[in-house]
Scaffold this motif. Structure first.
Motif, mmCIF file in Angstrom:
data_model
loop_
_atom_site.group_PDB
_atom_site.id
_atom_site.type_symbol
_atom_site.label_atom_id
_atom_site.label_comp_id
_atom_site.label_asym_id
_atom_site.label_seq_id
_atom_site.Cartn_x
_atom_site.Cartn_y
_atom_site.Cartn_z
ATOM 1 N N PHE A 60 7.442 -4.131 -4.143
ATOM 2 C CA PHE A 60 7.000 -4.894 -2.968
ATOM 3 C C PHE A 60 5.533 -5.315 -3.068
ATOM 4 N N SER A 61 5.099 -5.622 -4.298
ATOM 5 C CA SER A 61 3.703 -6.005 -4.507
ATOM 6 C C SER A 61 3.299 -7.220 -3.684
ATOM 7 N N LYS A 62 4.257 -8.082 -3.389
ATOM 8 C CA LYS A 62 3.914 -9.309 -2.656
ATOM 9 C C LYS A 62 3.333 -9.015 -1.279
ATOM 10 N N TYR A 63 3.637 -7.858 -0.740
ATOM 11 C CA TYR A 63 3.084 -7.484 0.561
ATOM 12 C C TYR A 63 1.709 -6.828 0.412
ATOM 13 N N TRP A 64 1.523 -5.998 -0.622
ATOM 14 C CA TRP A 64 0.286 -5.231 -0.760
ATOM 15 C C TRP A 64 -0.852 -6.078 -1.293
ATOM 16 N N LYS A 65 -0.556 -7.231 -1.900
ATOM 17 C CA LYS A 65 -1.631 -8.058 -2.456
ATOM 18 C C LYS A 65 -2.117 -9.141 -1.498
ATOM 19 N N ILE A 66 -1.613 -9.116 -0.270
ATOM 20 C CA ILE A 66 -2.041 -10.106 0.716
ATOM 21 C C ILE A 66 -3.461 -9.809 1.184
ATOM 22 N N VAL A 67 -4.307 -10.831 1.172
ATOM 23 C CA VAL A 67 -5.656 -10.734 1.732
ATOM 24 C C VAL A 67 -5.623 -11.283 3.142
ATOM 25 N N ASN A 68 -6.016 -10.479 4.115
ATOM 26 C CA ASN A 68 -5.955 -10.890 5.506
ATOM 27 C C ASN A 68 -6.793 -12.142 5.737
ATOM 28 N N ALA A 69 -6.197 -13.141 6.406
ATOM 29 C CA ALA A 69 -6.853 -14.430 6.584
ATOM 30 C C ALA A 69 -8.093 -14.325 7.467
ATOM 31 N N THR A 70 -8.121 -13.364 8.372
ATOM 32 C CA THR A 70 -9.250 -13.228 9.300
ATOM 33 C C THR A 70 -10.381 -12.402 8.710
ATOM 34 N N THR A 71 -10.057 -11.239 8.183
ATOM 35 C CA THR A 71 -11.100 -10.328 7.687
ATOM 36 C C THR A 71 -11.463 -10.578 6.234
ATOM 37 N N LYS A 72 -10.600 -11.279 5.505
ATOM 38 C CA LYS A 72 -10.791 -11.491 4.066
ATOM 39 C C LYS A 72 -10.837 -10.171 3.302
ATOM 40 N N THR A 73 -10.075 -9.195 3.762
ATOM 41 C CA THR A 73 -9.955 -7.898 3.099
ATOM 42 C C THR A 73 -8.474 -7.542 2.953
ATOM 43 N N PRO A 74 -8.111 -6.673 1.998
ATOM 44 C CA PRO A 74 -6.695 -6.344 1.758
ATOM 45 C C PRO A 74 -6.174 -5.309 2.760
ATOM 46 N N VAL A 75 -5.930 -5.745 3.981
ATOM 47 C CA VAL A 75 -5.537 -4.839 5.064
ATOM 48 C C VAL A 75 -4.218 -4.133 4.744
ATOM 49 N N ASN A 76 -3.253 -4.861 4.188
ATOM 50 C CA ASN A 76 -1.957 -4.244 3.870
ATOM 51 C C ASN A 76 -2.107 -3.097 2.865
ATOM 52 N N ALA A 77 -2.988 -3.292 1.890
ATOM 53 C CA ALA A 77 -3.227 -2.235 0.897
ATOM 54 C C ALA A 77 -3.853 -1.009 1.553
ATOM 55 N N VAL A 78 -4.733 -1.225 2.518
ATOM 56 C CA VAL A 78 -5.350 -0.106 3.241
ATOM 57 C C VAL A 78 -4.277 0.688 3.985
ATOM 58 N N ILE A 79 -3.384 -0.035 4.663
ATOM 59 C CA ILE A 79 -2.331 0.630 5.446
ATOM 60 C C ILE A 79 -1.384 1.414 4.539
ATOM 61 N N LEU A 80 -1.017 0.835 3.391
ATOM 62 C CA LEU A 80 -0.145 1.534 2.438
ATOM 63 C C LEU A 80 -0.785 2.848 2.003
ATOM 64 N N ASN A 81 -2.057 2.806 1.639
ATOM 65 C CA ASN A 81 -2.743 4.018 1.195
ATOM 66 C C ASN A 81 -2.804 5.070 2.292
ATOM 67 N N THR A 82 -2.967 4.625 3.522
ATOM 68 C CA THR A 82 -3.023 5.564 4.642
ATOM 69 C C THR A 82 -1.695 6.279 4.827
ATOM 70 N N VAL A 83 -0.612 5.524 4.789
ATOM 71 C CA VAL A 83 0.718 6.126 4.954
ATOM 72 C C VAL A 83 0.974 7.153 3.857
ATOM 73 N N LEU A 84 0.640 6.802 2.615
ATOM 74 C CA LEU A 84 0.819 7.741 1.510
ATOM 75 C C LEU A 84 -0.071 8.971 1.683
ATOM 76 N N GLY A 85 -1.293 8.755 2.174
ATOM 77 C CA GLY A 85 -2.201 9.875 2.393
ATOM 78 C C GLY A 85 -1.687 10.832 3.454
ATOM 79 N N ILE A 86 -1.122 10.298 4.518
ATOM 80 C CA ILE A 86 -0.556 11.142 5.578
ATOM 81 C C ILE A 86 0.592 11.989 5.035
ATOM 82 N N LEU A 87 1.402 11.387 4.179
ATOM 83 C CA LEU A 87 2.510 12.139 3.585
ATOM 84 C C LEU A 87 2.001 13.225 2.635
ATOM 85 N N MET A 88 0.994 12.891 1.819
ATOM 86 C CA MET A 88 0.453 13.879 0.873
ATOM 87 C C MET A 88 -0.172 15.071 1.601
ATOM 88 N N CYS A 89 -0.767 14.816 2.742
ATOM 89 C CA CYS A 89 -1.432 15.891 3.480
ATOM 90 C C CYS A 89 -0.447 16.887 4.087
#
Length: 572
Positions: A386-415
Motif C-alpha cells: 500500500f505504498s501509494k498511500y504512505w508516499k502521499i505528501v499532504n497538499a496543505t502542510t507539504k509533509t508526509p502526514v500519512n507516513a507519520v500516522i502509519l508509524n504511530t499506529v505501528l509504534g502503539i502496537l509495538m509498545c
C-alpha cells in the motif's frame, strides 16, 4: 538551456536541462542523462533532480535547524537516562567511562563515512539510496532492500522506545512525590500512547513549524544537559561527595556471567542507541537548503558534540553514584530517577528529572519526524504494501502526514511489549541499536570494498582517508552485532524473563524480508524509482521517460529500447 520540447514530445514554454555528469552527485541515473524541468532550477533542485527525484518538499531547514532536529533525536540527557541500566548495570563505572570513550571513536568513523555519502547523495532515502547506487552490478536492488528495511525497523522503534522511557520517568516522578504510588504497566502503556499521539500531531505540521519546535527543543536539550552536568556535582549530598578516581576508572563491577572484557562491550548498547540519531540530517536533506554541504556538516556536528558532551555526563554520574545495585533494582522502576534521588536532595532530584522529561519529549518528537521521512522515501519507491498511500505528501502542510500516522499506529502496537515486562520492552532499545547500525554500515561496506571508481565525491568528503575510516566503522559494527544479542546471564541462570529477545524481535522480521525478496520482491523491486522526466539521449531523439531503473543501469535501460546515441551535443 532552453527548448520547446519535453521528452514526451509535448511543448513547454521553457524546458530547462540538467546534465547528471555535471552534478556533484553519485546517482541512480547514468552520466550524460538529461533532466527536464519547466522552470529555472536553483542548485538544490538541480542536485535532487540529478538523483532522479522531483523537488516535493519546501527547503526551509538550514544547517542549524537540521542540526537541531538531529540533536533532538540524539537527546543526550533523556537517552542516557533511558539506557543508564546498560552502562553501570553491566560493568559498573569503569564500564561506563571506558565503554563510551572506546565506542565513540568508532562511531565517529561511521558518522564521517555517512556524511561523505550524504554529500554525494543528499536524498531522503539516504542510506538505502546509497546502497542501491554503489552496489556491484545486479546487486543494487537487494542491497537497497536490506538497507531500507533494517533502517526502517530501527527508525520506527525509536519514538516508541523514547516515549516509553519518558512515560516511565513521568510516573517515577509521581512515585517520588507520592511514595505510596507504584506505577503499573498499563499506566505506562497508556501514557506512552498519549505521548505518541501528541508527537504525531506536531510531526504533521508544515516543515517550518516542525523546524521551529525542534529548534526550541534542541536549545533546551543543550541548556538542560549543561545544567545537569553542573548541578549534580554542586549539590551532591553524600559523604564523600565523589568516588575515587581509581574506583571510577579501574573497578569493573561485572554484573554478567561473561568475562570483564565482554561485559564492557555489552555496555556499548547504551552508547550505540544514544548515538543512533546522527543520520537524521541525511533523511531531512530534501528539506534542507545547500543540502550537499549543510547536511553532512550537521551529521558530523551532531556526532561530535553528542560524543563529547555525552562523555562528560558519563563522568559526572560515574564519580557521584554510591550504590549501583540500589539504582538498578529500585522500586521506582526507572534507574535515572533512582540515581538522582540517591545522591541529591529531593527537590533538586525532581528538578533534574523534570528537565530530563522535557528533553525526552523533544527527543521523541524528533524521532517521529525522522522516521516519517524515511517511511515516505521508501514508500516513494514502492517498498511497502500500500505504498501509494504512505508516499502521499499532504497538499496543505507539504509533509508526509500519512507516513507519520502509519508509524504511530505501528509504534502503539509495538509498545504492547510493555505489558510483557521490562525485559520485553527493553528489546526495542537493542533493536534500534542493531537495526540502525546494520543499515548504516551496508552502504559504507560497499563503498569501502566494492565501489571502485563509481563513487563521485560530493563537496564534503574524506579524501584518501575515506576507505580507511569506513573500514574501521565496518569492523566495529561486525564486532558489536553479536555482542548486542547476548543476555546478561548464561546456562542455569538463564530464564525467559532474563533472555535477550533482540535476535527474535529483529531477526524474525529481517528473515521474513529476505524470504519475501527471494520468493517475490526480486521480480518487481528495482531500487530507487525515478519520478521525473529524463533522457539519456538529446532532445531530438524522442527519448524515453523512465519511471524506475535498476541502479547504475540507466544507460542500459535506454539503449535496450533500440535507440542509439546521437553525436549531437546539447547547447549550453
Amino acid at each position: 538551456m532552453d527548448s520547446d520540447l519535453s521528452p514526451s514530445g509535448t511543448h513547454k514554454t521553457s524546458a530547462v536541462y540538467n546534465d547528471v555528469h555535471h552534478a556533484p552527485v553519485t546517482s541512480v541515473l547514468a552520466d550524460g542523462d538529461v533532466i527536464y524541468a519547466d522552470h529555472e532550477m536553483d542548485a538544490d533542485e538541480r542536485v535532487i533532480r540529478a538523483l532522479g527525484y522531483k523537488q516535493e518538499f519546501k527547503r526551509e531547514l538550514s544547517l542549524w535547524t537540521t542540526f537541531c532536529i538531529s540533536f533532538a533525536v540524539l537527546g543526550l540527557l533523556p537517552s542516557f537516562a533511558s539506557t543508564v541500566y546498560y552502562g553501570m548495570g553491566y560493568a559498573g563505572t569503569a564500564g561506563m567511562v571506558w565503554g563510551w570513550l572506546i565506542a565513540m571513536i568508532f562511531i565517529q568513523c561511521i558518522a564521517f563515512s555517512m556524511a561523505e555519502l550524504c554529500s554525494a547523495m543528499p536524498t531522503s532515502g539516504g542510506l538505502y539510496y546509497a546502497a542501491a547506487v554503489l552496489a556491484p552490478p545486479g546487486w543494487g536492488p537487494f542491497a537497497a532492500w536490506l538497507t531500507g528495511w533494517s533502517n526502517w525497523i530501527g527508525q520506527i522503534t525509536a519514538a516508541p522506545s523514547v516515549d516509553y522511557a519518558l512515560s516511565a520517568m513521568i510516573l517515577a516522578a509521581g512515585s517520588i512525590t507520592n511514595p505510596g504510588y507504584v506505577p503499573t504497566n498499563w499506566q505506562i502503556y497508556l501514557l506512552t500512547v498519549l505521548i505518541l499521539i501528541i508527537h504525531t500531531v506536531i510531526s504533521s505540521l508544515p516543515t517550518k513549524h516542525v523546524a521551529q519546535f525542534n529548534s526550541w527543543g534542541s536549545t533546551f536539550n543543550v541548556i538542560a544537559l549543561v545544567a545537569t552536568i553542573i548541578i549534580i556535582p554542586a549539590m551532591v549530598k553524600t559523604k564523600p561527595k565523589f568516588t575515587s578516581a581509581h574506583e571510577v576508572w579501574s573497578d569493573i563491577k561485572n554484573q554478567t556471567d561473561f568475562p570483564d572484557g565482554v561485559a564492557v562491550l555489552m555496555t556499548f548498547v547504551g552508547v550505540i542507541w544514544t548515538m543512533s540519531g546522527y543520520d537524521s540530517p541525511f533523511h531531512l536533506s530534501e528539506e534542507c537548503s545547500n543540502a550537499n554541504v549543510a547536511s553532512p556538516r550537521a551529521i558530523v556536528l551532531t556526532s561530535g558534540v553528542g560524543g563529547v558532551m555525552g562523555w562528560f555526563l558519563q563522568l559526572v554520574v560515574a564519580y557521584t553514584v554510591v550504590d549501583i545495585d540500589a539504582v538498578i533494582n529500585s522500586e521506582l522502576g526507572q534507574p535515572w530517577a533512582s540515581y538522582l534521588l540517591q545522591i541529591l536532595p529531593q527537590n533538586a532530584a525532581l528538578a533534574i528529572l523534570g528537565l530530563t522529561i522535557v528533553c525526552g519529549f523533544s527527543m521523541g518528537q524528533g524521532c517521529m519526524v525522522a522516521a516519517s521521512r524515511v517511511t515516505y522515501a521508501y514508500a516513494r519507491d514502492d517498498c511497502f504494501p500500500f505504498s501509494k498511500y504512505w508516499k502521499i505528501v499532504n497538499a496543505t502542510t507539504k509533509t508526509p502526514v500519512n507516513a507519520v500516522i502509519l508509524n504511530t499506529v505501528l509504534g502503539i502496537l509495538m509498545c504492547l511489549l510493555v505489558l510483557a515486562g521490562s525485559v520485553a520492552i527493553g528489546a526495542l532499545f537493542s533493536i534500534g541499536a542493531i537495526a540502525q547500525f546494520v543499515a548504516f554500515i551496508i552502504p559504507i561496506f560497499i563503498r569501502v570494498f566494492f565501489v571502485g571508481t563509481r563513487f563521485r565525491k560530493g563537496p564534503w568528503h574524506l579524501g584518501r582517508w575515506g576507505p580507511l575510516i569506513g573500514g574501521l566503522g565496518v569492523a566495529f559494527v561486525a564486532l558489536m552485532v553479536p555482542i548486542l544479542c547476548l543476555p546478561s546471564v548464561t546456562k542455569g541462570d538463564l530464564s525467559p524473563d532474563l533472555m535477550n529477545w533482540t535476535c527474535l524481535v529483529y531477526g524474525a522480521p529481517m528473515l521474513a524480508v529476505i524470504i519475501w525478496w527471494f520468493v517475490d520482491a526480486h521480480k518487481w523491486f528495482t531500487g530507487p524509482k525515478v519520478n521525473l522526466e529524463h533522457a539519456i539521449h538529446p532532445v531530438h531523439d524522442e527519448p524515453e521517460v523512465s519511471e524506475g531503473v535498476e541502479p547504475g543501469n540507466a544507460q542500459v535501460a535506454a539503449d535496450s529500447k533500440g535507440s542509439e546515441k546521437s553525436d549531437e551535443t546539447l547547447p549550453k
